[in-house]
Design a protein around this motif. Structure first.
Motif, short mmCIF file in Angstrom:
data_model
loop_
_atom_site.label_atom_id
_atom_site.label_comp_id
_atom_site.label_asym_id
_atom_site.label_seq_id
_atom_site.Cartn_x
_atom_site.Cartn_y
_atom_site.Cartn_z
N LEU A 145 -10.14 -3.12 6.69
CA LEU A 145 -9.36 -3.13 7.93
C LEU A 145 -8.15 -2.25 7.68
O LEU A 145 -7.36 -2.49 6.76
CB LEU A 145 -8.91 -4.55 8.29
CG LEU A 145 -8.04 -4.67 9.54
CD1 LEU A 145 -8.80 -4.21 10.78
CD2 LEU A 145 -7.56 -6.10 9.71
N SER A 149 -4.64 -0.27 9.07
CA SER A 149 -3.56 -0.21 10.06
C SER A 149 -2.97 1.19 9.97
O SER A 149 -2.58 1.64 8.89
CB SER A 149 -2.49 -1.25 9.75
OG SER A 149 -3.02 -2.54 9.87
N ASP A 153 -0.20 3.89 11.82
CA ASP A 153 0.94 3.94 12.74
C ASP A 153 0.81 5.07 13.75
O ASP A 153 -0.16 5.84 13.73
CB ASP A 153 2.28 3.98 11.99
CG ASP A 153 2.56 5.29 11.27
OD1 ASP A 153 1.87 6.30 11.53
OD2 ASP A 153 3.49 5.31 10.45
N THR A 171 -0.64 2.44 7.05
CA THR A 171 0.43 1.52 6.68
C THR A 171 -0.09 0.32 5.91
O THR A 171 0.66 -0.30 5.17
CB THR A 171 1.20 1.04 7.92
OG1 THR A 171 0.29 0.40 8.82
CG2 THR A 171 1.91 2.20 8.60
N GLN A 172 -1.38 0.00 6.09
CA GLN A 172 -1.94 -1.15 5.38
C GLN A 172 -3.45 -1.00 5.32
O GLN A 172 -4.08 -0.49 6.24
CB GLN A 172 -1.59 -2.44 6.11
CG GLN A 172 -2.02 -3.69 5.39
CD GLN A 172 -1.54 -4.96 6.10
OE1 GLN A 172 -0.86 -4.90 7.11
NE2 GLN A 172 -1.91 -6.10 5.56
N GLU A 224 -6.76 -3.52 4.08
CA GLU A 224 -7.16 -4.86 3.63
C GLU A 224 -8.67 -4.88 3.44
O GLU A 224 -9.42 -4.43 4.31
CB GLU A 224 -6.75 -5.88 4.69
CG GLU A 224 -7.16 -7.29 4.38
CD GLU A 224 -6.80 -8.25 5.51
OE1 GLU A 224 -7.37 -9.35 5.51
OE2 GLU A 224 -5.99 -7.91 6.38
N ALA A 278 0.28 2.94 17.48
CA ALA A 278 -0.22 2.28 16.27
C ALA A 278 -1.53 1.57 16.62
O ALA A 278 -1.73 1.13 17.76
CB ALA A 278 0.81 1.29 15.75
N SER A 279 -2.43 1.48 15.64
CA SER A 279 -3.71 0.83 15.89
C SER A 279 -4.30 0.30 14.59
O SER A 279 -3.79 0.57 13.50
CB SER A 279 -4.68 1.82 16.52
OG SER A 279 -4.94 2.89 15.64
N THR A 280 -5.39 -0.45 14.75
CA THR A 280 -6.16 -0.90 13.60
C THR A 280 -7.58 -0.37 13.76
O THR A 280 -8.04 -0.09 14.86
CB THR A 280 -6.20 -2.43 13.48
OG1 THR A 280 -6.76 -2.98 14.67
CG2 THR A 280 -4.81 -3.01 13.24
N THR A 290 -11.67 -0.59 11.69
CA THR A 290 -12.51 -1.08 10.62
C THR A 290 -13.29 0.09 10.04
O THR A 290 -13.63 1.04 10.75
CB THR A 290 -13.49 -2.16 11.11
OG1 THR A 290 -14.28 -1.64 12.17
CG2 THR A 290 -12.75 -3.39 11.61
#
Length: 79
Positions: free
Chosen positions: A21, A23, A25, A31-32, A34, A67-69, A71
């Motif tokens: 997953l 993240s 910006d 930014t992340q 996981e 910003a979005s996420t 997969t």
């Protein structure tokens, strides 16, 4: 960036898919990250390492970067 196949996993003929997953910006910066679906055997670490070295574009909504996420599935197969 294409991840490196973990040497031990390659020697043993192991395969796996790592689910991530991400993240991102509004500037396209990661930014992340996981691991949501681990594969073990060093695959998870290599997938994360490759994604951290990759570049991204931000999602654009109505002409504005946001910003979005996302997969991402990273599949490791012995060639």
């Amino acid at each position: 960036v294409k991840p490196e196949y973990p040497a031990r996993a390659k020697r043993l003929g192991l395969t796996g898919t790592v689910e991530l997953l991400l993240s991102i910006d509004e500037k396209g910066n990661l930014t992340q990250v996981e691991v949501t679906g681990p594969a073990g055997h060093g695959f998870d670490e290599e997938a994360v390492r490759a994604v951290r070295r990759s570049s991204f574009h931000p999602t654009v909504r109505e002409g504005v970067p946001v910003a979005s996420t996302a997969t991402l599935s990273v599949r490791f197969e012995v060639e």
